[in-house]
Design a protein around this motif. Sequence first.
Motif, short mmCIF file in Angstrom:
data_model
loop_
_atom_site.label_atom_id
_atom_site.label_comp_id
_atom_site.label_asym_id
_atom_site.label_seq_id
_atom_site.Cartn_x
_atom_site.Cartn_y
_atom_site.Cartn_z
N ASN A 1 5.85 -5.47 5.67
CA ASN A 1 5.77 -4.28 4.82
C ASN A 1 6.37 -4.55 3.44
O ASN A 1 7.45 -5.14 3.33
CB ASN A 1 6.52 -3.11 5.47
CG ASN A 1 5.74 -2.51 6.63
OD1 ASN A 1 4.53 -2.38 6.56
ND2 ASN A 1 6.44 -2.15 7.70
N TYR A 2 5.65 -4.09 2.40
CA TYR A 2 6.10 -4.26 1.02
C TYR A 2 6.18 -2.91 0.32
O TYR A 2 5.27 -2.10 0.42
CB TYR A 2 5.13 -5.16 0.24
CG TYR A 2 5.23 -6.63 0.60
CD1 TYR A 2 6.02 -7.49 -0.15
CD2 TYR A 2 4.57 -7.14 1.72
CE1 TYR A 2 6.12 -8.84 0.19
CE2 TYR A 2 4.67 -8.47 2.06
CZ TYR A 2 5.45 -9.32 1.30
OH TYR A 2 5.56 -10.65 1.64
N PHE B 1 5.14 4.80 4.52
CA PHE B 1 4.99 4.04 5.77
C PHE B 1 5.63 2.65 5.70
O PHE B 1 5.92 2.06 6.73
CB PHE B 1 3.51 3.89 6.13
CG PHE B 1 2.86 5.17 6.61
CD1 PHE B 1 3.61 6.21 7.11
CD2 PHE B 1 1.48 5.30 6.56
CE1 PHE B 1 3.01 7.38 7.56
CE2 PHE B 1 0.86 6.46 7.01
CZ PHE B 1 1.63 7.50 7.51
N PHE B 2 5.78 2.08 4.49
CA PHE B 2 6.37 0.74 4.43
C PHE B 2 7.83 0.78 4.88
O PHE B 2 8.39 -0.25 5.24
CB PHE B 2 6.28 0.17 3.01
CG PHE B 2 7.25 0.77 2.04
CD1 PHE B 2 8.57 0.37 1.98
CD2 PHE B 2 6.84 1.77 1.16
CE1 PHE B 2 9.47 0.94 1.10
CE2 PHE B 2 7.72 2.34 0.27
CZ PHE B 2 9.05 1.92 0.23
N HIS B 3 8.45 1.97 4.87
CA HIS B 3 9.83 2.11 5.33
C HIS B 3 9.83 2.30 6.84
O HIS B 3 9.02 3.02 7.40
CB HIS B 3 10.50 3.30 4.64
CG HIS B 3 11.97 3.37 4.88
ND1 HIS B 3 12.51 3.99 5.98
CD2 HIS B 3 13.01 2.87 4.18
CE1 HIS B 3 13.83 3.89 5.94
NE2 HIS B 3 14.16 3.22 4.86
N LEU C 1 -1.46 -13.63 3.35
CA LEU C 1 -2.52 -12.74 2.89
C LEU C 1 -1.92 -11.37 2.61
O LEU C 1 -1.06 -10.91 3.37
CB LEU C 1 -3.59 -12.63 3.98
CG LEU C 1 -4.86 -11.85 3.68
CD1 LEU C 1 -5.72 -12.60 2.66
CD2 LEU C 1 -5.66 -11.62 4.97
N MET C 2 -2.34 -10.73 1.52
CA MET C 2 -1.85 -9.41 1.18
C MET C 2 -3.01 -8.42 1.20
O MET C 2 -4.10 -8.72 0.69
CB MET C 2 -1.21 -9.42 -0.20
CG MET C 2 -0.42 -8.16 -0.53
SD MET C 2 1.22 -8.16 0.26
CE MET C 2 2.14 -9.21 -0.87
N VAL C 3 -2.77 -7.24 1.75
CA VAL C 3 -3.76 -6.17 1.72
C VAL C 3 -3.28 -5.14 0.71
O VAL C 3 -2.13 -4.67 0.77
CB VAL C 3 -3.94 -5.51 3.10
CG1 VAL C 3 -4.99 -4.40 3.03
CG2 VAL C 3 -4.32 -6.55 4.15
N THR C 4 -4.14 -4.78 -0.26
CA THR C 4 -3.76 -3.84 -1.29
C THR C 4 -4.96 -3.00 -1.70
O THR C 4 -6.06 -3.16 -1.15
CB THR C 4 -3.14 -4.56 -2.50
OG1 THR C 4 -2.50 -3.62 -3.35
CG2 THR C 4 -4.19 -5.35 -3.27
N LEU C 5 -4.76 -2.09 -2.64
CA LEU C 5 -5.83 -1.25 -3.17
C LEU C 5 -6.21 -1.71 -4.58
O LEU C 5 -5.45 -2.42 -5.24
CB LEU C 5 -5.38 0.21 -3.22
CG LEU C 5 -5.18 0.92 -1.89
CD1 LEU C 5 -4.53 2.28 -2.11
CD2 LEU C 5 -6.50 1.08 -1.15
N LEU D 1 0.82 -1.21 0.00
CA LEU D 1 0.00 0.00 0.00
C LEU D 1 0.86 1.26 0.00
O LEU D 1 1.93 1.29 0.62
CB LEU D 1 -0.88 0.04 1.26
CG LEU D 1 -1.90 -1.07 1.47
CD1 LEU D 1 -2.35 -1.11 2.93
CD2 LEU D 1 -3.10 -0.85 0.54
N PRO D 2 0.37 2.32 -0.64
CA PRO D 2 0.98 3.64 -0.44
C PRO D 2 0.47 4.23 0.86
O PRO D 2 -0.43 3.67 1.50
CB PRO D 2 0.46 4.43 -1.65
CG PRO D 2 -0.89 3.85 -1.89
CD PRO D 2 -0.79 2.38 -1.56
N ASN D 3 1.01 5.37 1.26
CA ASN D 3 0.47 6.08 2.42
C ASN D 3 -1.00 6.39 2.17
O ASN D 3 -1.36 7.00 1.17
CB ASN D 3 1.23 7.39 2.65
CG ASN D 3 2.60 7.17 3.25
OD1 ASN D 3 3.05 6.04 3.37
ND2 ASN D 3 3.28 8.25 3.60
N SER D 4 -1.84 5.99 3.11
CA SER D 4 -3.29 6.15 2.98
C SER D 4 -3.92 5.76 4.30
O SER D 4 -3.29 5.08 5.12
CB SER D 4 -3.84 5.25 1.86
OG SER D 4 -3.54 3.89 2.14
#
Length: 573
Positions: free
Chosen positions: A113-114, A270-272, A134-138, A91-94
């Motif tokens: 984190n990816y 945020f992934f960083h 499981l992956m969470v994405t948009l 995910l991007p920052n959101s």
Amino acid sequence: MAFTGMAQGSDRAAHAWIKSYPEGVDWHMPLVAEPLFSLIDKAAAQSPDRPCTSFLGRSLTYGEIGEMVDRAASGLQQLGVIKGTKVGLFLPNSPTFVIYYFAVLKAGGVVVNYNPLYSLEELTFQVKDSETELMVTLDLKVLFDKVEKLIEQKVLKGAVVCSFPALLPAAKAVLFKLLKGKELARPRNSTVRDRLRLESEVLADPQAFAPVEINPLVDIAVLQYTGGTTGTPKGAMLTHANVYLNVTQIAAWAPDLVYGQERVLAALPFFHVFAMTVVMNLGVKVAAEMILMPRFVLGEALELIAKHRPTIMPGVPTLFNALLNHPRIASYDLKCLKFCLSGGAALPVEVKDSFEAATGCSLVEGYGLSEASPVVTCNPLEGKQKSGSIGLPLPGTVVSLRDLTDPMREVPLGERGEVCISGPQVMRGYWNRPAETAAQFAGPFLRTGDVGVMDEDGFFFIVDRIKDLIICSGYNVYPRRIEEAFYEHVSVEEVVVIGVADKYRGEAPKAFVKLKSGQSATRAELMSHLEVKLSKLELPAEIEFRETLPKTMIGKLSKKELKAEEAQKSRGA
């Protein structure tokens, strides 16, 4: 649950940094660990009406975010997430990132984190290595198409797909679908629909969330992938205590932060680990409004600063350098900022001094690494600061400089040594890599691979990374020293120095330079500038001018691509 491991392997009385501690900060402060998700629980309970996220024109309160975290945690449990299940965030920052980060933790899962810019190959490696289920994405094609492919190839079991338009104000959502509909995926029509769950489905069932018992000192909260000091991607196992207490340490370092009254610009992803801790988790801890940028665009960042008036802005040196060199920076009022924190890479003294002079805002450098959740040291926000220094160890943190050939031996004051760390923020180890974990520690101390010195006041200075040494005619040459000298030239905006093959000296320094807009400088002029600052061994054998220099996702100058280019040239020679 109190942390009891501080100052392991070192004598408290010998900690020179304590005498330089800023007023109101206690190195001996009690550090009591809690589950990481308690941050959002407390903020939602204490400040339910306080804005939590501001994203592309839509604001959500802590009460709203907290409710969605609980619903998402319940939905994840119904999807089979139990204690220890690895759940990826792609995910991007959101607001979605904030919600599912804490929801995964509340459900007992482990956040992985990816990087949203990862290639399919990079994603495949990390999913397999981490055992992400499981992956969470948009539902943005740029993200969803890769997740769909991972599921098709049976690398990944399933995914939760969240709506990007739903994050926008109603009018913007309609316009996005009309004007940018081609950027949206169609998960309902996917070939792997049976292994997908739409966010509306995850949040639909109001079943009560089943609390999971967490031991903060033992249970893993985040698998944070890093090249570490070897360059091989590894998952740093960060416990709930590691991350929670690092946030506690940072908050203690800034006693002037006012609960429920701060605003933080979330320009870093945020992934960083730096942004995860210093932007998102610290923001939640102090109930700050987080102004989220899905990607950093310089002009947009300045407009957001003008509109939302953030009080805190963590960043990397290239971000501050970019702001400093914006042609209209003088027309923007940055006095809303209480302070800016720089991390992720060394902050050139010239950038710090010029930024502070141009903006009136204090810019302080800190230091850390993924394996330490990540913050280890920071310059005081008020009082004594030292340019070029990474500052003082955070409360409960011991920094020990160790002999470069024998990491079990501490070096005397003033001598160079490998920076080694003991403290509550230090990881449990690398996921499924016991041998590499063992090699990363010297007794209770985490080895960083960085070379540093400590002065008589307890301030630490990084000389360079051990692996970035240039061995020139048998002598050690440190790229950072050369880079600092370049930055003192009025025309230099960015510089990277690497070692290249040299028939006479074995290795020699080569500099890649980006000049400031509207400025000029020749190789001869730069060499004349350097000759009075560097030894003959340190003078670059080559200077190459570039329009742009390669950067990582968070904006750090990157040496990897330049080294690869030079290696290719050597093979072709």
